[in-house]
Design an enzyme around this catalytic site. Structure first.
Site, PDB file in Angstrom:
ATOM      1  N   HIS A 120       9.939   0.250  -7.151  1.00 30.93           N
ATOM      2  CA  HIS A 120       9.911   1.053  -5.923  1.00 30.93           C
ATOM      3  C   HIS A 120      10.126   0.136  -4.709  1.00 30.93           C
ATOM      4  O   HIS A 120       9.827  -1.069  -4.766  1.00 30.93           O
ATOM      5  CB  HIS A 120       8.553   1.756  -5.796  1.00 30.93           C
ATOM      6  CG  HIS A 120       8.431   2.990  -6.643  1.00 30.93           C
ATOM      7  ND1 HIS A 120       7.408   3.906  -6.503  1.00 30.93           N
ATOM      8  CD2 HIS A 120       9.218   3.466  -7.636  1.00 30.93           C
ATOM      9  CE1 HIS A 120       7.565   4.880  -7.376  1.00 30.93           C
ATOM     10  NE2 HIS A 120       8.651   4.637  -8.081  1.00 30.93           N
TER      11      HIS A 120
ATOM     12  N   GLU B  65       8.512  -0.268  -1.976  1.00 34.22           N
ATOM     13  CA  GLU B  65       7.321  -0.989  -1.501  1.00 34.22           C
ATOM     14  C   GLU B  65       7.022  -2.209  -2.367  1.00 34.22           C
ATOM     15  O   GLU B  65       6.657  -3.273  -1.858  1.00 34.22           O
ATOM     16  CB  GLU B  65       6.078  -0.090  -1.533  1.00 34.22           C
ATOM     17  CG  GLU B  65       6.153   1.159  -0.691  1.00 34.22           C
ATOM     18  CD  GLU B  65       6.636   2.366  -1.496  1.00 34.22           C
ATOM     19  OE1 GLU B  65       7.640   2.246  -2.244  1.00 34.22           O
ATOM     20  OE2 GLU B  65       6.019   3.441  -1.378  1.00 34.22           O
TER      21      GLU B  65
ATOM     22  N   CYS C  20       3.382   6.151  -3.481  1.00 34.52           N
ATOM     23  CA  CYS C  20       2.765   6.769  -4.660  1.00 34.52           C
ATOM     24  C   CYS C  20       1.489   5.986  -5.018  1.00 34.52           C
ATOM     25  O   CYS C  20       1.159   4.986  -4.375  1.00 34.52           O
ATOM     26  CB  CYS C  20       3.749   6.755  -5.831  1.00 34.52           C
ATOM     27  SG  CYS C  20       3.997   5.124  -6.573  1.00 34.52           S
TER      28      CYS C  20
ATOM     29  N   CYS D   3       2.122   2.228  -5.753  1.00 33.50           N
ATOM     30  CA  CYS D   3       2.391   1.409  -4.561  1.00 33.50           C
ATOM     31  C   CYS D   3       1.143   1.282  -3.683  1.00 33.50           C
ATOM     32  O   CYS D   3       0.878   0.218  -3.116  1.00 33.50           O
ATOM     33  CB  CYS D   3       3.564   1.984  -3.786  1.00 33.50           C
ATOM     34  SG  CYS D   3       5.107   1.880  -4.722  1.00 33.50           S
TER      35      CYS D   3
END
Lengths: 148, 148
Positions: free
Chosen positions: B56, B58, B86, B89
């Protein structure tokens, strides 16, 4: 019937990874991902060596397994990890839709079960496999740290 | 007084990363990590390209920033991300002890606020910066997918 490759067998492999972390002066947590009775991903905690909070055993094992499979989902796989996953790792496991997660020792302070986050509804969870071995290793690590 | 490097400025940089993801056929989410008014880490969603659920925006930005700083904590840093993080993260951000997290659009289905996980108690959270731009980009992406 004797089942040579049961949950204890693979948890012992995760504990070997944890032992490796211990020897590298990392908090001793280890993980393996198993598909069809075969280890397809391994990892042990490397947060200190890599200077990276995301380098938990589970994250490295997930990435290795996905790389092996050539796909990001681990739907027919089991993750064995010596310590209860944290929120980050549980969140990652959620995204993989992994079939089964087996962990050893509980982590009452930072484990996903008390701290937040959740696994995928399709994921079966088994707790406490070789719990004492995992706890002993963690305790030995923190004891050695306090002595320094 | 005009502040040229305000939250909108850096969120626009995160959106540029999201746009990059869009062009690579990834769900368009982008992130930057800022320290002392300087971007020290960037990332955009790469889960498809890397076949890895952990890739992801992040996570990549956190790893890049920690690599830049040579340390795993991001205590005096701010993460700007175009979509609400999410659980995974948020869990990673927790471990970094980052000072501030700014996100654009909310993610009511998979965002950490409703889904689980939490940030560090020391982390300030700011929501909704350039929310409409982020939402538009995501909507355009999913619209283009449905057409295919």
């Amino acid at each position: 019937m004797i089942e040579p490759f049961d949950d204890s067998y693979f948890m012992r492999k995760a504990l070997e990874e944890a032992q490796q972390a211990f020897e590298e002066d990392e908090i001793p947590v280890g993980a393996v991902v198993v598909s069809n009775g075969k280890i397809i991903g391994r990892g042990h905690n490397m947060t200190e060596r890599l200077n990276d909070v995301t380098a938990h055993a589970e994250m490295l094992a997930i990435t290795a397994a996905a790389n092996y499979l050539g796909g990001k989902y681990l739907r027919d796989c089991t993750l064995y990890v010596s310590l209860e996953p944290c929120s980050m790792c549980a969140g990652a496991l959620f995204w993989t839709q992994i079939s089964k997660v087996v962990y050893g020792a509980p982590d009452e302070k930072r484990g996903f079960k008390t701290f937040g986050s959740r696994l995928h509804p399709k994921t079966q969870l088994i707790e406490g496999v070789l719990r004492d071995e995992s706890t002993s290793l963690l305790q030995a690590f923190f004891r050695s740290k306090r002595k320094k």
